[in-house]
Write an enzyme that holds these catalytic residues in place. Structure first.
Site, PDB file in Angstrom:
ATOM      1  N   GLY A  18     -47.448  60.449  49.028  1.00 53.75           N
ATOM      2  CA  GLY A  18     -47.679  61.697  49.773  1.00 53.75           C
ATOM      3  C   GLY A  18     -46.598  62.710  49.479  1.00 53.75           C
ATOM      4  O   GLY A  18     -45.847  62.566  48.514  1.00 53.75           O
ATOM      5  N   ASN A  19     -46.525  63.755  50.289  1.00 51.71           N
ATOM      6  CA  ASN A  19     -45.465  64.757  50.105  1.00 51.71           C
ATOM      7  C   ASN A  19     -45.118  65.375  51.464  1.00 51.71           C
ATOM      8  O   ASN A  19     -45.725  65.036  52.480  1.00 51.71           O
ATOM      9  CB  ASN A  19     -45.896  65.817  49.081  1.00 51.71           C
ATOM     10  CG  ASN A  19     -47.161  66.525  49.499  1.00 51.71           C
ATOM     11  OD1 ASN A  19     -47.177  67.227  50.507  1.00 51.71           O
ATOM     12  ND2 ASN A  19     -48.243  66.317  48.747  1.00 51.71           N
ATOM     13  N   HIS A  20     -44.163  66.303  51.452  1.00 48.57           N
ATOM     14  CA  HIS A  20     -43.616  66.826  52.722  1.00 48.57           C
ATOM     15  C   HIS A  20     -44.413  67.987  53.316  1.00 48.57           C
ATOM     16  O   HIS A  20     -43.966  68.586  54.285  1.00 48.57           O
ATOM     17  CB  HIS A  20     -42.172  67.302  52.507  1.00 48.57           C
ATOM     18  CG  HIS A  20     -41.217  66.193  52.216  1.00 48.57           C
ATOM     19  ND1 HIS A  20     -41.011  65.154  53.085  1.00 48.57           N
ATOM     20  CD2 HIS A  20     -40.436  65.953  51.135  1.00 48.57           C
ATOM     21  CE1 HIS A  20     -40.132  64.322  52.564  1.00 48.57           C
ATOM     22  NE2 HIS A  20     -39.772  64.782  51.377  1.00 48.57           N
TER      23      HIS A  20
END
Ligand code: C5P
Length: 398
Positions: A208-210
């Site tokens: 995933g990512n932020h």
């Protein structure tokens, strides 16, 4: 639809005044800032305390408040309002408005207001039918004021006929519908993507990512407040939408986001893809949790579909497609490459070099670059205001 709209509610003395409490609550729930002016007689039917508590604002009734020693400025109140609603509107107040009398605060506010005026009459059957009342109503309608018609039914006098004030729900719906007609994106359909995507590795882990999704949610809300019918395709986020009219489709992976977008894009006039879609996903998703038995571990990754580029290929004349670019180096050159490759109308560039902007933050600092390579730089500002800047550019294109 009424989010942040300033609504001034005028309440006259009628048995229907009790419905003003429910009306106030509905307007507040629709997002409006509500202030209330009551006539002296209205205060005999319903307590100003009730309306002040529901509207979360002091209620005005007289020109001069002897308790606080303050002057309730009718001009200021009239100019503050984006919408003036008189509900209930009595035969007496309608007659005063029609003739331009101003012997109380409410009638002076009416004469000072420059905004759209709605009135919901409430009176007994014969007062309603009287040619004097009907003439006054025709005069007000000829001034551009809008009447919310009274209903047929049992009246406080026991008589049965026309004269009951419209129900608070009807009044609210009428105002929202009328107000919506004048909005610049009325009749347009918009698609927005927001948030990250999660690409499963096994049943408990993902890539995933932020991304928080805040920018995409702000865009969806802004488009909706401009009258568009919005579908928000959202990756996993913790954000709640305040505008319940937005159709939110929750997805997890890039593939699910692509399918949701493909199902909506054909009918969309505007598409803004602000999601931070994972570029790669695991080639295989393990059906059981992967054990940490070996000292190292590698994953085979394959590319996810490029949703924006896919929509760019399908784009028809008249559709507006907008993408985002988050860059760390050669920002403008890279953004222009993306704009051309993905067939966009404009691209919104966020720089990772701008402190306080882009990922996770409440603020963003953007540059908009269009097909003619024209660049406009904006200051660091809250994402809600950034969304308004992006929507202004869309309105220019339309
Ligand atoms: O190519 P890049 O990922 O930098 O482009 C960013 C833009 O493309 C964003 O608007 C993002 O929402 C969109 N995008 C997409 N599908 C992907 C990757 C990016 O829609 N797989």
């Amino acid at each position: 639809m009424l989010i942040n709209k300033n609504i001034l509610l005028g309440v006259c003395g009628s048995i229907a005044s009790y419905k003003s409490a429910a009306l106030t609550r509905l307007l507040v729930k629709a997002g409006a800032n509500v202030r209330i002016v009551m006539t002296r007689d209205a205060c005999n039917f319903i307590s100003p305390l009730t309306l002040s508590t529901l509207s979360k604002n002091p209620v005005f009734s007289e020109y001069f408040d002897p308790k606080s020693g303050t002057w309730n400025n009718h001009v200021e109140l009239g100019l503050w309002a984006d919408i003036l609603i008189i509900a209930p509107a009595t035969a007496n107040t309608l007659a005063k408005f029609a003739k331009g009398l101003c012997d109380n605060l409410l009638s002076a506010v009416y004469l000072s207001a420059k905004c759209p005026v709605y009135f919901a009459p409430a009176m007994d059957l014969d007062m309603w039918k009287h040619p004097a009342t009907q003439n006054n109503i025709n005069t007000l309608v000829s001034y551009g004021n809008l009447m919310i018609k009274p209903a047929y039914g049992e009246l406080a006098s026991g008589l049965i006929g026309e004269g009951r004030m419209a129900e608070p729900e009807e009044i609210t719906e009428f105002i929202i519908a009328k107000y919506g007609e004048g909005l610049p994106l009325k009749g347009k359909k918009a698609l927005v993507t927001a948030g990250p995507t999660h690409e499963a590795i096994d049943p408990v882990r993902f890539i995933g990512n932020h991304s928080s999704g805040k920018m995409g949610y702000a865009l969806a809300e802004e488009l909706s407040s401009l009258g568009a019918e919005v579908t928000l395709v959202s990756g996993p986020t913790n954000i709640e939408l305040s505008d319940k009219r937005i159709n939110r489709i929750d997805v997890t992976s890039a593939e699910e986001m692509l399918q949701a977008c493909l199902s909506k894009f054909n009918n969309s006039d505007i598409a803004i893809l602000s999601a931070a879609v994972a570029d790669y996903r695991p080639k295989e998703i393990a059906s059981l949790k992967i054990k940490k038995d070996s000292p190292d571990y590698s994953l085979d990754l394959i590319k996810t579909p490029d949703i924006l580029a896919t929509l760019g290929q399908k784009k028809k004349l008249g559709q507006i497609l907008i993408g985002f670019a988050l860059e760390t180096n050669n920002e403008v050159a890279n953004a222009i490459k993306k704009l051309e490759k993905k067939n966009l109308d404009f691209i919104v560039l966020n720089s990772m070099n701008d402190e306080g902007g882009a990922f996770k933050n409440d603020n963003n600092k953007i540059t908009i670059i269009d097909r003619y390579k024209k660049q406009v730089n904006f200051e660091l500002k809250p994402k809600k205001e950034v969304a308004a800047d992006i929507c202004k550019k869309i309105l220019d294109l339309i």
